[in-house]
Design a protein around this motif. Structure first.
Motif, PDB file in Angstrom:
ATOM      1  N   LYS A  41      -4.844 -53.166 -17.479  1.00 54.07           N
ATOM      2  CA  LYS A  41      -3.498 -52.621 -17.646  1.00 54.07           C
ATOM      3  C   LYS A  41      -2.863 -52.258 -16.300  1.00 54.07           C
ATOM      4  O   LYS A  41      -3.562 -52.111 -15.293  1.00 54.07           O
TER       5      LYS A  41
ATOM      6  N   ASP B  64      -7.000 -49.401 -19.982  1.00 52.94           N
ATOM      7  CA  ASP B  64      -8.221 -50.192 -19.792  1.00 52.94           C
ATOM      8  C   ASP B  64      -8.090 -51.048 -18.532  1.00 52.94           C
ATOM      9  O   ASP B  64      -7.079 -50.984 -17.820  1.00 52.94           O
TER      10      ASP B  64
ATOM     11  N   ALA C 132       0.670 -49.864 -25.074  1.00 54.68           N
ATOM     12  CA  ALA C 132      -0.508 -50.252 -24.277  1.00 54.68           C
ATOM     13  C   ALA C 132      -0.100 -51.098 -23.071  1.00 54.68           C
ATOM     14  O   ALA C 132      -0.704 -51.013 -22.006  1.00 54.68           O
ATOM     15  N   HIS C 133       0.955 -51.923 -23.241  1.00 55.08           N
ATOM     16  CA  HIS C 133       1.372 -52.836 -22.164  1.00 55.08           C
ATOM     17  C   HIS C 133       2.463 -52.249 -21.283  1.00 55.08           C
ATOM     18  O   HIS C 133       2.882 -52.910 -20.341  1.00 55.08           O
TER      19      HIS C 133
ATOM     20  N   ASP D 148       3.230 -48.416 -29.741  1.00 58.89           N
ATOM     21  CA  ASP D 148       2.055 -48.988 -29.091  1.00 58.89           C
ATOM     22  C   ASP D 148       2.531 -49.471 -27.723  1.00 58.89           C
ATOM     23  O   ASP D 148       3.041 -50.584 -27.577  1.00 58.89           O
TER      24      ASP D 148
ATOM     25  N   VAL E 299       5.122 -52.629 -31.223  1.00 57.48           N
ATOM     26  CA  VAL E 299       4.230 -53.006 -30.115  1.00 57.48           C
ATOM     27  C   VAL E 299       5.116 -53.467 -28.964  1.00 57.48           C
ATOM     28  O   VAL E 299       5.900 -54.404 -29.130  1.00 57.48           O
TER      29      VAL E 299
ATOM     30  N   SER F  45      -2.531 -47.519 -23.047  1.00 57.60           N
ATOM     31  CA  SER F  45      -3.906 -47.939 -22.784  1.00 57.60           C
ATOM     32  C   SER F  45      -4.105 -47.990 -21.281  1.00 57.60           C
ATOM     33  O   SER F  45      -3.237 -48.492 -20.558  1.00 57.60           O
TER      34      SER F  45
ATOM     35  N   TYR G  66      -1.282 -63.030 -29.152  1.00 53.51           N
ATOM     36  CA  TYR G  66      -2.595 -62.757 -29.699  1.00 53.51           C
ATOM     37  C   TYR G  66      -2.777 -63.579 -30.954  1.00 53.51           C
ATOM     38  O   TYR G  66      -1.789 -63.933 -31.600  1.00 53.51           O
TER      39      TYR G  66
ATOM     40  N   GLY H  18      -9.922 -46.244 -21.500  1.00 55.23           N
ATOM     41  CA  GLY H  18      -9.304 -45.023 -22.014  1.00 55.23           C
ATOM     42  C   GLY H  18      -7.807 -45.191 -22.205  1.00 55.23           C
ATOM     43  O   GLY H  18      -7.271 -46.297 -22.104  1.00 55.23           O
TER      44      GLY H  18
HETATM   45  C1  LIG Z   1      -0.864 -54.271 -27.612  1.00 59.78           C
HETATM   46  C2  LIG Z   1      -2.143 -53.484 -27.496  1.00 59.78           C
HETATM   47  N1  LIG Z   1      -2.267 -52.364 -28.215  1.00 59.78           N
HETATM   48  C3  LIG Z   1      -3.393 -51.618 -28.140  1.00 59.78           C
HETATM   49  C4  LIG Z   1      -4.442 -51.965 -27.311  1.00 59.78           C
HETATM   50  C5  LIG Z   1      -5.663 -51.120 -27.316  1.00 59.78           C
HETATM   51  O1  LIG Z   1      -5.859 -50.446 -26.133  1.00 59.78           O
HETATM   52  P1  LIG Z   1      -7.219 -49.643 -25.958  1.00 59.78           P
HETATM   53  O2  LIG Z   1      -8.309 -50.644 -26.037  1.00 59.78           O
HETATM   54  O3  LIG Z   1      -7.130 -49.008 -24.603  1.00 59.78           O
HETATM   55  O4  LIG Z   1      -7.288 -48.650 -27.073  1.00 59.78           O
HETATM   56  C6  LIG Z   1      -4.349 -53.128 -26.543  1.00 59.78           C
HETATM   57  C7  LIG Z   1      -5.465 -53.505 -25.656  1.00 59.78           C
HETATM   58  O5  LIG Z   1      -5.380 -54.363 -24.843  1.00 59.78           O
HETATM   59  C8  LIG Z   1      -3.165 -53.907 -26.631  1.00 59.78           C
HETATM   60  O6  LIG Z   1      -3.021 -55.028 -25.920  1.00 59.78           O
END
Ligand SMILES: Cc1ncc(COP(=O)(O)O)c(C=O)c1O
Length: 272
Positions: free
Chosen positions: A58, A55, A31-32, A29, A3, A53, A192, A65
């Motif tokens: 971001k 969303d 996403a960030h 991962d 991550v 990610s 988290y 999406g």
């Molecule tokens: C570290 C991490 N991974 C995955 C996700 C999931 O992203 P999504 O909701 O766009 O699938 C998030 C969402 O904030 C995240 O912070």
């Protein structure tokens, strides 16, 4: 599945060879981490399967999406097929789709055209967002410098488009500082909560003492590209005040964060 927390790109070269030899794929991962790099490569161009990610919060947003970066044409074809109900081809006559072929199981995981349109407009703004986020993080780093008791969870700003700004507060003070800042309408958070302490994962949970020790200290500060330098200084002053008051008045009674901790597996569960 590394991550890339907070946007930090991870050098996986050494690990990749070892894992590939064992038939294990790395799924980043990210996403960030849209826009961050490891030096020679941007995240997404490292040769690993990478998930972004998009969303609403971001660095690059489509409203919601995301995207997967495949490594091979075969993976790209699988992703295209499974994202759209297993459809592999459309039969088009005079510009109209008259039929289609479903070649296997699939999902409805495609990005809607509306979200894609938002994303295309946001992509054009990304260089501005990138600069703003890096500048905001650097302003925080300077404003927090010298605040006793806390430490900034550092990152390499030359290679990172920061997603958040996380500090470590001594565990006995963290919840009280969180409560006091929230009461002062400073939107701090704890990102988290630990997965292995969530009810869904209790049956597989092993104790993870290092993660748990860190979790008791982390605090995320408000981080949004519209924040001004002045906003950052307001947060830093409120943090100083909250730390002082928390140190003077040890916490009494459970906090909202304590209730989250109640998911912790009982000793008997933890042995499973
Ligand atoms: C570290 C991490 N991974 C995955 C996700 C999931 O992203 P999504 O909701 O766009 O699938 C998030 C969402 O904030 C995240 O912070």
């Amino acid at each position: 599945m590394p991550v890339l927390y907070g946007g930090r790109a991870v050098h996986l070269a050494g690990l990749r060879e070892h894992l590939t030899a064992r038939g294990i794929a790395i799924v980043e991962d990210a996403a960030h981490a849209f826009g961050s790099d490891t030096g020679p490569h941007r995240v997404g161009a490292t040769g690993d399967l990478t998930c972004f990610s998009f969303d609403a919060i971001k660095a690059l947003t489509c409203g919601d999406g995301g995207a997967v970066i495949p490594r091979t044409p075969g993976e790209a074809a699988t992703l295209r097929r499974t994202r759209a109900l297993g459809i592999t081809s459309s039969r088009i006559q005079r510009g109209q789709t008259v039929s289609y072929t479903v070649d296997g199981a699939g999902f409805r995981y495609h990005l809607s055209t509306l979200h894609a349109a938002i994303g295309r407009a946001q992509l054009a703004r990304f260089p501005e967002m990138d600069l703003r986020r890096r500048a905001l993080w650097s302003t925080y780093a300077a404003a927090l410098d010298g605040i006793e008791d806390i430490s900034l969870v550092d990152l390499d700003i030359a290679h990172t488009v920061p997603f958040n700004c996380t500090i470590l507060v001594p565990a006995p003070l963290r919840d009280e500082v969180h409560t006091r800042l929230r009461a002062a309408e400073i939107a701090v958070g704890v990102h988290y909560p630990l997965n292995h302490l969530q009810p869904a994962f209790t049956q597989w949970a092993d104790p993870l003492p290092r993660s748990e020790a860190l979790w008791r200290q982390i605090l995320t500060l408000p981080f949004h590209p519209d924040m001004t330098d002045n906003d950052v200084h307001t947060v830093a002053s409120a943090l100083r005040r909250a730390l002082r008051l928390a140190a003077d008045s040890p916490q009494s009674g459970p906090t909202a964060l304590d209730q989250e901790r109640d998911h912790r597996p009982r000793p008997a569960d933890a042995s499973r």
